[in-house]
Design a protein around this motif. Structure first.
Motif, short mmCIF file in Angstrom:
data_model
loop_
_atom_site.label_atom_id
_atom_site.label_comp_id
_atom_site.label_asym_id
_atom_site.label_seq_id
_atom_site.Cartn_x
_atom_site.Cartn_y
_atom_site.Cartn_z
N GLY A 267 0.82 -1.20 0.00
CA GLY A 267 0.00 0.00 0.00
C GLY A 267 0.85 1.25 0.00
N LYS A 268 1.90 1.27 0.79
CA LYS A 268 2.79 2.42 0.81
C LYS A 268 3.52 2.59 -0.52
CE LYS A 268 3.56 2.17 5.81
NZ LYS A 268 4.54 1.89 6.90
N GLN A 269 3.81 1.48 -1.18
CA GLN A 269 4.46 1.58 -2.48
C GLN A 269 3.53 2.18 -3.53
OE1 GLN A 269 5.60 -2.56 -2.77
NE2 GLN A 269 7.74 -2.12 -2.23
N ILE A 270 2.27 1.82 -3.48
CA ILE A 270 1.30 2.42 -4.40
C ILE A 270 1.21 3.92 -4.14
CG2 ILE A 270 -1.13 2.55 -5.01
CD1 ILE A 270 -1.27 -0.47 -4.67
N ALA A 271 1.16 4.31 -2.86
CA ALA A 271 1.13 5.73 -2.54
C ALA A 271 2.37 6.43 -3.07
CB ALA A 271 1.00 5.92 -1.03
N ALA A 272 3.52 5.78 -2.95
CA ALA A 272 4.76 6.37 -3.46
C ALA A 272 4.69 6.55 -4.98
CB ALA A 272 5.95 5.49 -3.08
N TYR A 273 4.12 5.59 -5.67
CA TYR A 273 3.98 5.70 -7.13
C TYR A 273 3.06 6.87 -7.49
CZ TYR A 273 1.94 5.05 -11.70
OH TYR A 273 1.48 5.28 -12.97
N ILE A 274 1.94 7.00 -6.80
CA ILE A 274 1.01 8.10 -7.09
C ILE A 274 1.70 9.44 -6.87
CG2 ILE A 274 -1.13 9.23 -6.39
CD1 ILE A 274 -1.58 6.63 -7.95
N ARG A 275 2.38 9.59 -5.77
CA ARG A 275 3.03 10.87 -5.47
C ARG A 275 4.09 11.22 -6.52
NH1 ARG A 275 -1.05 12.02 -3.03
NH2 ARG A 275 -1.36 11.29 -0.91
N TYR A 276 4.87 10.23 -6.92
CA TYR A 276 5.95 10.52 -7.86
C TYR A 276 5.42 10.71 -9.29
CZ TYR A 276 10.03 9.99 -10.82
OH TYR A 276 10.98 10.19 -11.78
N SER A 277 4.60 9.78 -9.75
CA SER A 277 4.16 9.83 -11.14
C SER A 277 3.21 11.00 -11.40
CB SER A 277 3.47 8.51 -11.53
OG SER A 277 2.25 8.35 -10.83
N GLN A 278 2.48 11.43 -10.39
CA GLN A 278 1.51 12.51 -10.57
C GLN A 278 1.97 13.83 -9.92
OE1 GLN A 278 -1.09 11.73 -12.61
NE2 GLN A 278 0.07 9.80 -12.70
N ARG A 279 3.27 13.97 -9.81
CA ARG A 279 3.80 15.17 -9.14
C ARG A 279 3.47 16.46 -9.89
NH1 ARG A 279 7.53 12.23 -11.67
NH2 ARG A 279 9.07 13.22 -13.08
N ASP A 280 3.18 16.37 -11.19
CA ASP A 280 2.86 17.57 -11.97
C ASP A 280 1.37 17.87 -12.02
OD1 ASP A 280 5.54 18.01 -12.57
OD2 ASP A 280 5.48 16.72 -14.34
N VAL A 281 0.54 17.03 -11.39
CA VAL A 281 -0.89 17.33 -11.33
C VAL A 281 -1.06 18.59 -10.48
CG1 VAL A 281 -3.11 16.56 -10.36
CG2 VAL A 281 -1.67 14.96 -11.64
N PRO A 282 -1.78 19.60 -11.00
CA PRO A 282 -1.90 20.86 -10.26
C PRO A 282 -2.52 20.65 -8.89
CG PRO A 282 -2.72 21.10 -12.50
CD PRO A 282 -2.48 19.63 -12.29
N TYR A 283 -2.00 21.39 -7.91
CA TYR A 283 -2.57 21.34 -6.58
C TYR A 283 -3.83 22.20 -6.55
CZ TYR A 283 -3.29 22.20 -1.62
OH TYR A 283 -3.84 22.31 -0.37
N ALA A 284 -4.93 21.62 -6.09
CA ALA A 284 -6.19 22.34 -5.96
C ALA A 284 -6.51 22.44 -4.47
CB ALA A 284 -7.32 21.63 -6.71
N GLU A 285 -6.58 23.64 -3.96
CA GLU A 285 -6.78 23.85 -2.52
C GLU A 285 -8.05 23.17 -2.02
OE1 GLU A 285 -6.41 24.72 1.31
OE2 GLU A 285 -4.86 25.04 -0.19
N LYS A 286 -9.11 23.19 -2.83
CA LYS A 286 -10.36 22.59 -2.40
C LYS A 286 -10.46 21.10 -2.78
CE LYS A 286 -12.19 26.43 -0.84
NZ LYS A 286 -12.43 26.62 0.60
N GLY A 287 -9.45 20.59 -3.42
CA GLY A 287 -9.48 19.18 -3.80
C GLY A 287 -9.29 18.29 -2.58
N ARG A 288 -10.35 17.71 -2.09
CA ARG A 288 -10.32 16.83 -0.92
C ARG A 288 -11.31 15.69 -1.15
NH1 ARG A 288 -6.91 20.14 -0.42
NH2 ARG A 288 -6.26 21.28 1.45
N PRO A 289 -11.11 14.55 -0.50
CA PRO A 289 -12.05 13.44 -0.68
C PRO A 289 -13.48 13.80 -0.29
CG PRO A 289 -10.02 12.66 0.35
CD PRO A 289 -9.95 14.16 0.33
#
Length: 837
Positions: A267-289
């Protein structure tokens, strides 16, 4: 008097920006009560609230905001290794005591109190995914409270087969007056920290990539440990950008992986992949689950290429309005809580059919679905298994009623993705230079994609059962039922396990997958800017592109989120005598009509927000305006007017009905002919798709009291006068001007005249809901014994268009509507139906 909710859901920009005294009591939110979900191993989270000595004895309740504290989906049907719990979440207040002996309290409708909107629309398991909850503290609990630290615990009791927990977004102790008594500081986590920490490559990221895309490795859930065909990427955006965009925490990602049978390390490895591969996805302040995607609010529109990528995050839960006064003021361009009066000019400006009401930035009293509600609960490949002899979602299949066409929705997705990759201006997101031929090409592909998915399922709204053979939805239902366990199904109401209910599960799987793919394209390829780049027509002579639409919006003129509404997914079920057992709701929603109607309203309102149809010419997709307005009205009527609280909630729905009428009028403000005499097929005639078809829905009469022989039907909009005296008349004036803008200049010869014997539209054309004709002759209004003029009705209480508009003129004068507008309206009525008043 209800206390205002504290607006604590807007996340602080950074933890570094919060300066706290060294001895301050703090609670960091969200409190993620997430776990693998096995009912025999519940997940417990403990927090501490600090009570001043003077407040310990006055505290009488615990108030908290909870995201997904209920069960919202279809009940589990497969064999389980542990029965699902009846209640998802529990809470207890341990206070200052050192022991853990306090009893748990179920977070359900019997034990907690909800805000009116949540209570009236289904309660804890209802239509709203985030609820504001108050728990009254009994004498024993109050006796455990003391000055200083007091413990509160939340428990996730176990999964229903779908969920892996809930989040607490805010909490506080309160007194009898609803005032806060604790002095704990609420601190919001900063998602940018995890994003930044994971932006560098690691070996875990590579391992996580393999796990993310690996098929046949995940189990369905901890209570149904059957291996799935689908990979993690199957149900999400393929590259996982949705998890990054909506700022799911590393813990949430890893916990979900554990839910599907992976190890904590994986599970932590999947999280690491998401963080690294999607590092250029714009940060949206209101983007929350918990923040609903596309929730309307001020400031969501923007200028500049690429900035529209923030829009999908929405304006946050704090943008959801809670009173009819707020809703009406926001609709007409005023600050929701302002005090300046609404004027006729304000009303006219918004109700102008030639204007464009910006529904992206107009807050509404409706909580949109969260991102979890978009995701399919089961991927199509786990229903129509790859290589199955009787049909596969991925490899293509023929079903009865589909002719020779082989439907392969997944192949359509791959082809469109490849097209966008080949044409996309990735660095700028600017599609303005796309050629007219390419615009025409991609519009055709987008349209085909939604219909490929729907064609795969077969049938139409309310009926996906073939008269000869089977449709894809039936094949999927058979596959699901083959896995069903009698013992498991006995744990939940039987209405959730009929053949029709399994057809609905199959329908939902494909249509949710379709909507997620559309979101994925919109974000990955910057498609949420100007709709006119993608929706429109090529001129026959010049080949130039004529775009339609708004400055921001989805480019898809095809089935999308609108089709996630229960009203679109349901399969009609009949009693032995042929009567309808249920209608408009899903099988497992029996007894939950308010929640189901709310969910239908959510998806219909959301579709209008992301794409109101973009004046699509012949085809009214993705919107069906009568469905939107119909369910605004259904839900308002269902909530009722038994007390002031219900009346307020009812009025909020009627305000959205008013908004939808305005937006629909602007949608049909186009040059489509009222009727094409050369086309005898009334279903195919272009008149069905323009102003003519909308006339009966946009008559000013819809805002007035309606007089009929049996009495008076009061206007559903009388509440407007409670908000501001005279406001209903101002809206009627606006509706008359709106009607005049659409119809006053039309000639009588341009309209089709209704033929009572023609049933091509499913009923006598005079009364058909799909009619776009005007009645052939004028008939005087009825006159009651007291002299009251009324609209004549047929034996089924239906009124003709002619009677409606004749009455509209009379009633407008009685109300004191602005004379010049009424005169224009009356002149049109007299041209359409010459004769004596």
């Amino acid at each position: 008097m209800a206390l205002a909710r504290p607006l604590v859901l807007a996340a602080v920009a950074s933890l570094a920006a919060v300066t706290l005294p060294s001895n301050a009591a703090t609670v960091t939110v969200p409190i993620e009560v997430l776990g693998a979900g096995l009912p025999t191993s519940p997940t417990v989270r403990t927090v501490t609230l600090d009570l001043p000595a003077a407040q310990a004895g006055t505290t009488t309740s615990l108030w908290f905001t909870c995201h997904r504290c209920g069960f919202y989906g279809a009940p589990e049907y497969e064999a389980v290794n542990a029965p699902p719990p009846k209640v998802k979440a529990s809470v207890r207040v341990l206070g200052a005591a050192s022991t853990d002996a306090a009893a748990w309290v179920d977070i359900d409708d019997a034990h907690v109190v909800l805000d009116p909107a949540e209570r009236l629309h289904g309660g804890i398991n209802g239509g709203l995914y985030t609820a504001h909850i108050s728990l009254a503290l009994d004498a024993a609990t109050r006796g455990r409270l003391a000055a200083g630290a007091n413990r509160v615990q939340f428990r996730f009791n176990g999964t229903d087969g779908e969920t892996d927990g809930f989040r607490v977004l805010d909490l506080q102790f309160r007194n009898d007056g609803g005032q806060r008594t604790d002095d704990t500081t609420i601190v919001h986590t900063d998602p940018q920290r995890e994003r930044a920490a994971g932006s560098a490559w690691s070996a875990d990221a590579d391992a996580g990539r393999t796990l993310w895309y690996a098929a046949d490795q995940n189990i369905k859930s901890p209570i149904v440990p059957r291996t799935l065909h689908a990979s993690c990427s199957s149900c999400h955006a393929e590259d996982g950008r949705d998890l990054q965009y909506f700022n799911y925490s590393n813990n949430a990602i890893a916990t979900r992986a554990a839910f599907h049978g992976l190890t904590a390390k994986q599970g932590k490895q999947i999280a690491a992949y998401i963080r690294y591969s999607q590092r250029d996805v714009p940060y949206a302040e209101k983007g929350r689950p918990w923040n609903p995607p596309y929730q309307p609010g001020p400031g969501l529109d923007c200028t500049g290429t690429g900035c529209e990528t923030q829009w999908a995050a929405g304006a946050g839960l704090e943008a959801v309005l809670t009173t009819p006064r707020q809703a009406v003021r926001a609709l007409f361009g005023k600050a929701p809580d302002g005090t300046d009066p609404l004027t006729q000019a304000d009303i006219d400006r918004v109700m102008d059919p030639a204007a464009t009401l910006n529904v992206r930035e107009t807050p509404v009293p409706l909580q949109f679905p969260d991102w979890n509600a978009w995701l399919p609960t089961i991927h199509p490949d786990d229903i129509w298994e790859p290589g199955a002899a009787d049909g596969s979602f991925h490899d293509g299949a023929r079903f009865s009623g589909s002719g020779d066409h082989v439907y392969v929705p997944d192949a359509q997705y791959e082809a469109i993705t490849a097209w966008l990759q080949a044409h996309a201006p990735i660095t700028t997101g600017d599609w303005s230079t796309l050629s007219a031929a390419d615009r025409d090409d991609i519009q055709t592909r987008f349209t085909a994609f939604g219909w490929e998915a729907y064609g795969f399922l077969g049938g139409g709204r309310g009926n996906h059962i073939a008269g000869n053979g089977v449709y894809g939805a039936q094949v999927g239902a058979d596959h699901l039922q083959a896995r069903a366990s009698t013992a498991t199904m006995a744990l939940a109401p039987a209405s959730g396990f009929t053949n029709e209910a399994f057809i609905e599960r199959a329908m939902a799987s494909v249509m949710h997958w379709t909507a997620v793919k559309q979101w994925e394209w919109s974000q990955a390829f910057h498609l949420e800017g100007d709709q006119r780049h993608f929706i429109g027509d090529r001129e026959t002579q010049t080949g130039a592109w004529q775009g339609r639409g708004e400055a921001h919006g989805w480019p898809f003129n095809t089935p999308g989120p609108f089709y996630l509404a229960p009203h679109m997914l349901y399969q009609t079920e009949f009693n032995p005598d042929g009567s309808t057992k249920r209608d408009l709701i899903l099988g497992w929603e029996a007894g939950q009509v308010p929640a189901s109607y709310y969910r239908t309203n959510q998806w219909y309102q959301l579709q209008m927000t992301v794409n109101a149809g973009a004046q699509s010419g012949w085809v009214n997709y993705p919107m069906d305006w009568p469905y939107l307005t119909g369910f605004d009205e259904y839900l308002g009527n269902l909530v009722g007017d038994a007390d002031a609280t219900a009346r307020d909630e009812q009025s909020t729905h009627f305000t959205r009905l008013l908004q939808a009428r305005i937006k629909a009028a602007q949608y049909v403000h186009n040059d489509l002919p009222l009727y094409d005499p050369s086309q005898p097929d009334l279903v195919a005639n272009i008149g069905r798709y323009g102003r003519a078809q909308a006339e009966k829905h946009l008559s000013p009469v819809v805002f007035m009291d309606n007089d009929v022989l049996l009495g008076v039907w009061p206007s559903k909009f009388r509440y407007l006068d409670n908000i501001q005296p005279g406001l209903l008349l101002e809206v009627v004036n606006g509706a008359i001007a709106q009607f005049n803008g659409l119809y006053a200049s039309t000639d009588a010869s341009a309209w089709r005249r209704c033929d009572p014997a023609n049933t091509m539209l499913g009923d006598s054309e005079t009364y058909s809901g799909f009619r776009y004709c005007l009645d052939a002759t004028r008939e005087p209004l009825g006159v009651a014994s007291d002299g009251r003029l009324y609209m004549r009705e047929d034996p089924y209480y239906r009124r003709t268009t002619e009677q409606t508009d004749l009455y509209g003129v009379v009633k407008a004068k009685q109300m004191g509507a602005e004379p010049t507008r009424v005169a224009t309206y009356e002149a049109w009525v007299n041209r359409m139906w010459p004769g004596s008043p």
